[in-house]
Design a protein around this motif. Structure first.
Motif, short mmCIF file in Angstrom:
data_model
loop_
_atom_site.label_atom_id
_atom_site.label_comp_id
_atom_site.label_asym_id
_atom_site.label_seq_id
_atom_site.Cartn_x
_atom_site.Cartn_y
_atom_site.Cartn_z
N LYS A 121 0.84 -1.21 0.00
CA LYS A 121 0.00 0.00 0.00
C LYS A 121 0.87 1.25 0.00
O LYS A 121 0.59 2.22 -0.71
CB LYS A 121 -0.92 0.01 1.22
CG LYS A 121 -1.97 -1.08 1.24
CD LYS A 121 -2.74 -1.03 2.56
CE LYS A 121 -3.70 -2.21 2.69
NZ LYS A 121 -4.39 -2.22 4.00
N ARG A 122 1.92 1.21 0.79
CA ARG A 122 2.82 2.37 0.86
C ARG A 122 3.50 2.60 -0.48
O ARG A 122 3.64 3.74 -0.94
CB ARG A 122 3.85 2.13 1.97
CG ARG A 122 4.72 3.35 2.29
CD ARG A 122 5.59 3.10 3.52
NE ARG A 122 4.76 2.99 4.73
CZ ARG A 122 4.53 1.84 5.37
NH1 ARG A 122 5.04 0.71 4.92
NH2 ARG A 122 3.76 1.84 6.46
N GLN A 123 3.92 1.52 -1.11
CA GLN A 123 4.58 1.64 -2.41
C GLN A 123 3.61 2.18 -3.48
O GLN A 123 3.99 3.01 -4.32
CB GLN A 123 5.11 0.26 -2.84
CG GLN A 123 6.31 -0.20 -2.03
CD GLN A 123 6.74 -1.63 -2.34
OE1 GLN A 123 7.76 -2.09 -1.86
NE2 GLN A 123 5.95 -2.34 -3.14
N LEU A 124 2.37 1.73 -3.41
CA LEU A 124 1.38 2.21 -4.39
C LEU A 124 1.04 3.67 -4.14
O LEU A 124 0.87 4.45 -5.08
CB LEU A 124 0.12 1.35 -4.32
CG LEU A 124 -0.98 1.65 -5.34
CD1 LEU A 124 -0.43 1.67 -6.77
CD2 LEU A 124 -2.11 0.62 -5.24
N ARG A 125 0.97 4.06 -2.86
CA ARG A 125 0.72 5.46 -2.54
C ARG A 125 1.82 6.35 -3.10
O ARG A 125 1.56 7.40 -3.70
CB ARG A 125 0.63 5.64 -1.02
CG ARG A 125 0.33 7.07 -0.59
CD ARG A 125 0.57 7.25 0.90
NE ARG A 125 1.99 7.11 1.24
CZ ARG A 125 2.46 7.13 2.49
NH1 ARG A 125 1.61 7.23 3.51
NH2 ARG A 125 3.74 7.00 2.72
N GLU A 126 3.06 5.93 -2.93
CA GLU A 126 4.19 6.72 -3.43
C GLU A 126 4.20 6.75 -4.95
O GLU A 126 4.55 7.77 -5.56
CB GLU A 126 5.50 6.16 -2.87
CG GLU A 126 5.65 6.28 -1.37
CD GLU A 126 5.47 7.71 -0.88
OE1 GLU A 126 6.05 8.63 -1.52
OE2 GLU A 126 4.74 7.93 0.10
#
Length: 384
Positions: A121-126
């Protein structure tokens, strides 16, 4: 699969993402949104977007990320679209506004909550944040290969740490043309326009990944996909919801006659003219010129498509019939001079009909070939 939404300023987009930068990701849901088609021409194939939602109360973040933002008002939009030179954008705006668009048109929106880890999720947000930056939010759109659905798929896949395994679809290898036909079955003239421009490559079988240019195909594949990581499998989709139920869609009446019916009527009219010409042993100049101008004008369009960036239009056997050749012989025909035009056209029309064994043609176009052949026969017979 296009969406005419209002794009919020980039600064506002960045601020809503910043609001959750230091929040735990276990409260965040990331979903794939699949939208049912409606009657607008740009929506006949449906649409895909990504939802980023912090489920905590009073959270400021619930946004739809849409790779289908475009502007009809840009100069030469339609011409650039046909030649594969259209630029689309990634936009982000409140989720409620996104749903309101489809609720207005009565189109169902399905939400698939993705089964992602906090790190994914963090990677997709970034990745979404980076895509929203000026200069990164614009991409070169391609109808089959790089559209708003494939862009959403690609960025999600890129941010998943494990390997995604899609379930194979047995005995399902439709061509691009067959899939387009399915989506435009209630819009015969839109289907006609597509078939006129699509070439022989659009009739080749497609694999699972190529079929994902359509939103419903991607939704199906996500439903049946598994993520393999560290010796374990987890389903790609954790939960499926109906964000907007199907409503009443307003279907506007189009031209009352289908291309096929128009083709039949044209053939009947040509047969009547042919019999009159045969009986009077003459050829009607006005009818000659009408056929030549129609064929030559459409032929210019198909010839220009040879230079399009869309691979599926570069080799189109319909150009055997529809080509600019009549324009080069228009003046000799008007002056009733001896010309090889009718013999050349006869050969090309016959090759065109043979080509139907290798490529699907636009509905009614074969009728135009028959009309041309009848007129060619009259002129060849008179010359002998």
């Amino acid at each position: 699969m296009l969406f005419s939404g209002v794009l919020t300023p980039v600064s506002a987009q960045e601020s809503v993402i910043e609001a959750v930068e230091h929040d735990p990701m276990d409260s965040v849901e990331i979903s794939l949104l699949t939208c049912q088609p409606h009657d607008e021409i740009y929506s006949l194939y449906g649409h895909t977007a990504i939802r980023f939602h912090d489920t905590r109360r009073r959270s400021p973040m619930d946004a739809a990320f849409n790779y289908g933002v475009f502007d009809f008002k840009k100069p030469h939009f339609v011409l650039r679209f046909v030649f594969g030179l259209t630029d689309y954008e990634l936009g982000a705006y409140p989720y409620k506004l996104f749903l309101a668009e489809y609720r207005h048109f009565g189109s169902m929106v399905t939400e698939q909550v993705l089964n992602l880890t906090s790190e994914e999720k963090r990677q997709l947000r970034e990745a979404l944040r980076e895509n929203l930056e000026p200069g990164n939010n614009v991409y070169r759109y391609n109808y089959f290969y790089n559209n708003c659905t494939t862009k959403a798929r690609d960025i999600i896949e890129r941010c998943i740490n494990g390997k995604i395994e899609y379930a194979a679809r047995k005995d399902y290898t439709p061509s691009y043309r067959e899939m387009v036909h399915e989506m435009t079955r209630n819009h015969p003239w839109a289907q006609f326009g597509n078939d006129l421009l699509l070439g022989i490559q659009a009739d080749q079988p497609t694999d699972t990944r190529q079929q994902e240019f359509l939103p419903y195909n991607l939704m199906y594949d996500f439903d049946h996909a598994q993520i393999y990581e560290n010796g374990q499998y987890r389903p790609m989709v954790k939960e499926r919801r109906v964000a907007v139920p199907s409503g009443v869609q307003i279907i506007r009446d189009g031209f009352p006659l289908s291309p096929t019916v128009c083709g039949i009527l044209l053939t009947l009219a040509t047969l009547i003219i042919f019999l009159i010409e045969w009986k009077k042993k003459c050829a009607f100049l006005a009818w000659d010129l009408l056929l030549m101008i129609v064929i030559g004008t459409i032929g210019i369009i198909l010839t220009m498509m040879l230079f399009s960036q869309h691979p599926t239009v570069s080799l189109n056997l319909q150009i055997l019939l529809l080509n600019p050749l009549p324009w080069f012989f228009l003046w000799p025909v008007i002056k009733k001079r001896k010309t090889r035009y009718w013999m050349i056209s006869c050969v090309l029309a016959l090759l065109f009909l043979i080509g139907a064994a290798f490529q699907s043609y636009a509905a009614g176009i074969q009728s135009l070939a028959l009309c041309l052949l009848m007129q060619c026969y009259i002129h060849i017979k008179r010359a002998t």
